[in-house]
Design an enzyme around this catalytic site. Structure first.
Site, PDB file in Angstrom:
ATOM      1  N   ASP A  47     -66.147   0.115 -29.606  1.00 33.86           N
ATOM      2  CA  ASP A  47     -66.471   0.926 -28.435  1.00 33.86           C
ATOM      3  C   ASP A  47     -67.632   1.849 -28.797  1.00 33.86           C
ATOM      4  OD1 ASP A  47     -66.512   2.350 -26.103  1.00 33.86           O
ATOM      5  OD2 ASP A  47     -64.385   2.876 -26.111  1.00 33.86           O
ATOM      6  N   ASP A  76     -70.513  -1.469 -22.991  1.00 36.33           N
ATOM      7  CA  ASP A  76     -70.371  -0.717 -24.240  1.00 36.33           C
ATOM      8  C   ASP A  76     -69.101  -1.063 -25.022  1.00 36.33           C
ATOM      9  OD1 ASP A  76     -68.564   0.385 -22.491  1.00 36.33           O
ATOM     10  OD2 ASP A  76     -69.193   2.458 -22.784  1.00 36.33           O
ATOM     11  N   GLU A  77     -68.477  -2.206 -24.726  1.00 32.12           N
ATOM     12  CA  GLU A  77     -67.264  -2.618 -25.435  1.00 32.12           C
ATOM     13  C   GLU A  77     -67.343  -4.077 -25.847  1.00 32.12           C
ATOM     14  OE1 GLU A  77     -63.282  -1.012 -24.050  1.00 32.12           O
ATOM     15  OE2 GLU A  77     -64.472  -0.776 -22.221  1.00 32.12           O
TER      16      GLU A  77
END
Length: 396
Positions: free
Chosen positions: A8, A103-104
Site C-alpha cells: 500500500d 496505490d495497492e
C-alpha cells in the site's frame, strides 16, 4: 504454503504532490481543490489527519478543522504515471502481480519458497527500491492470503511492515478492533458494537448461525474473515470496463458555450487515456448534474474510435440534447465504454482520419515526455460559430 504480499503506497496522492513540490514536505497537505468550494478530500497527509481529516470528507469541513493546511487541486495524470512506474518495478520482482487500485498491489511469493528471513529481506528490498528510485514510501503486509495481507499492511502505517505466518492467523486477529476488518463500514460497525462485538475475536467466539441469520451472506463472509480465511488468487490486469472524467464547478454554469469548453477539455483527457491504452470505444456517455442535484445521462453507440474529433462532436450533441432546463449545471462528465483494439488499414490515398491519427500520435509522444499540459488541442477561432467545436489545431 501461500505467501501473499500486500503493498500500500502511503498517502500516495500526497507523496506525489510532495515530489512535484518539495515545499509541501512535513506540512498538512490536503488534495481536493478549493477549500471554500465544493468537492471532497481525495487524500490528506498524516499531518493533516491529526486534525481529524480523512478521505471523502467534504472539503469545506476539512477547511474548518484545518484552516492552515496546504490545499492542492491534484495532478491525476501524474498519479497514474507514478502508479505505472511502481507496477513496472514490482513486476521485476514477481510475475504474479495484481494491481487492486492506483496505490495497492498484491504479489504472490509462494514459489520458490522463501524462509522468513528471505521474506523480510524481499520486503525491505522492495521498500528501499521504491523509496530510492521514486521517492515513494509504502507499507507491506505479508500473510497466507490476500485478506490478512491487506490487514497487515494497514496495521503498521506509515512506512511499516507486518508479517503473519501460517497458523498464527487467529492469534493476530484476536484483539484487533472490528474496524480493521475490510468490509465493515460505520453502520455495520455500530450494529456489531451495540451487540457487544468490539473485537474480531468476539466474532470467532460466536456461532456462524448468528451472523447468517442476522446478516445473510454478508454475515457468513464476515465470520469467515474473522477466522482468517481469504483468497490466494492473484489476478493480472483487470479488464477495463470504462474510462471517464468529470468535473464539479465551484459556481453553477448557465452557459452552454462554457459547458462545451469544459467538455472539450474532458474529451481530450479521456481520449488521451484511450490511445495510451491502445483501445477504441464504441459507447459515449455524457453526464450532467444540475444545481438541484437532478442528474441526467445521455449515451450513443457509434463505430469504434479513439479520435477526439469524433468523440467530442458526439458528446457535444448529447450535451445539447440534455441541456434543456433553465437552471445552473453543477457537474459535467464524459464516459467511454465498449472497448476494442484499434484496427489499422492501408490506403492508396491517405484519408483525413489517418492524418489525425498521426497528429494524435505526435501529441502523445510530446505529452509522454513533457506531461499532458505541454500541448493542448483547442477549438478553432477562425471558423464562425466554432466555439466548442474541436479542430485539428494544436497549441503548446
Amino acid at each position: 504454503m501461500a505467501v501473499i504480499f500486500h503493498l500500500d503506497l502511503d498517502s500516495f496522492f500526497v507523496a506525489v504532490e510532495r515530489i512535484l513540490n518539495p515545499e509541501l514536505i512535513g506540512k498538512a497537505v490536503i488534495v481536493g481543490g478549493n477549500p471554500t468550494g465544493r468537492g471532497v478530500v481525495a487524500a490528506c497527509s498524516y499531518e493533516a489527519r491529526k486534525y481529524g481529516l480523512q478521505s471523502g470528507m467534504p472539503i469545506r469541513q476539512a477547511y474548518q478543522l484545518c484552516p492552515k493546511g496546504m490545499y492542492v487541486h491534484g495532478h491525476y495524470e501524474e498519479y497514474e504515471r507514478y502508479s505505472d512506474l511502481v507496477r513496472q518495478i514490482l513486476s521485476a520482482h514477481t510475475p504474479h502481480l495484481e494491481q487492486a487500485s492506483i496505490d495497492e498491489f498484491y504479489m504472490d511469493f509462494s514459489l520458490p519458497a522463501l524462509t522468513l528471513f528471505g521474506l523480510l529481506n524481499k520486503s525491505l528490498e522492495i521498500k528501499s527500491q521504491l523509496q530510492n528510485e521514486l521517492d515513494l514510501p509504502c507499507s507491506i503486509g505479508i500473510a497466507p492470503n490476500k485478506l490478512l495481507a491487506k490487514i497487515c499492511s494497514d496495521f503498521n502505517k506509515p512506512n511499516g511492515m507486518t508479517i503473519v505466518v501460517e497458523g498464527k492467523e487467529r492469534e493476530f486477529l484476536e484483539t484487533m478492533p472490528i474496524k480493521f476488518m475490510p468490509g465493515i463500514g460505520p453502520v455495520l460497525q455500530k450494529d456489531l458494537t451495540d451487540k457487544g462485538i468490539k473485537f474480531i475475536g468476539d466474532i470467532c467466539r460466536m456461532p456462524v448461525e448468528f451472523f447468517t441469520g442476522r446478516y445473510g451472506k454478508v454475515g457468513l463472509d464476515l465470520w469467515k474473515k474473522a477466522h482468517g480465511e481469504g483468497s490466494t488468487l492473484i489476478f493480472g490486469h483487470p479488464e477495463q470496463k470504462s474510462i471517464s472524467k468529470e468535473t464539479t464547478f465551484q459556481k453553477d454554469i448557465l452557459s452552454i458555450e462554457a459547458l462545451e469548453e469544459v467538455l472539450l477539455a474532458l474529451v481530450g483527457r479521456v481520449s488521451h487515456k484511450l490511445r495510451d491504452d491502445c483501445l477504441t470505444a464504441s459507447t459515449i456517455t455524457l453526464k450532467l448534474r444540475y444545481s438541484d442535484f437532478v442528474t441526467l445521462s445521455r449515451s450513443k453507440t457509434i463505430a469504434p474510435t479513439q479520435d477526439d474529433f469524433i468523440i467530442y462532436n458526439i458528446a457535444r450533441g448529447l450535451l445539447r440534447t440534455a441541456f434543456k432546463r433553465r437552471i445552473g449545471v453543477r457537474l459535467i462528465g464524459i464516459k467511454l465504454e465498449k472497448f476494442n483494439k484499434p484496427y489499422f488499414q492501408d490506403y492508396l490515398f491517405e484519408p483525413e482520419s489517418s492524418k489525425r491519427e498521426k497528429l494524435f500520435d505526435a501529441i502523445g509522444r510530446i505529452r509522454l515526455k513533457h506531461g499532458y499540459d505541454a500541448i493542448n488541442i483547442g477549438a478553432s477561432k477562425n471558423t464562425p460559430g466554432a466555439k466548442g467545436k474541436i479542430s485539428q489545431e494544436a497549441s503548446s
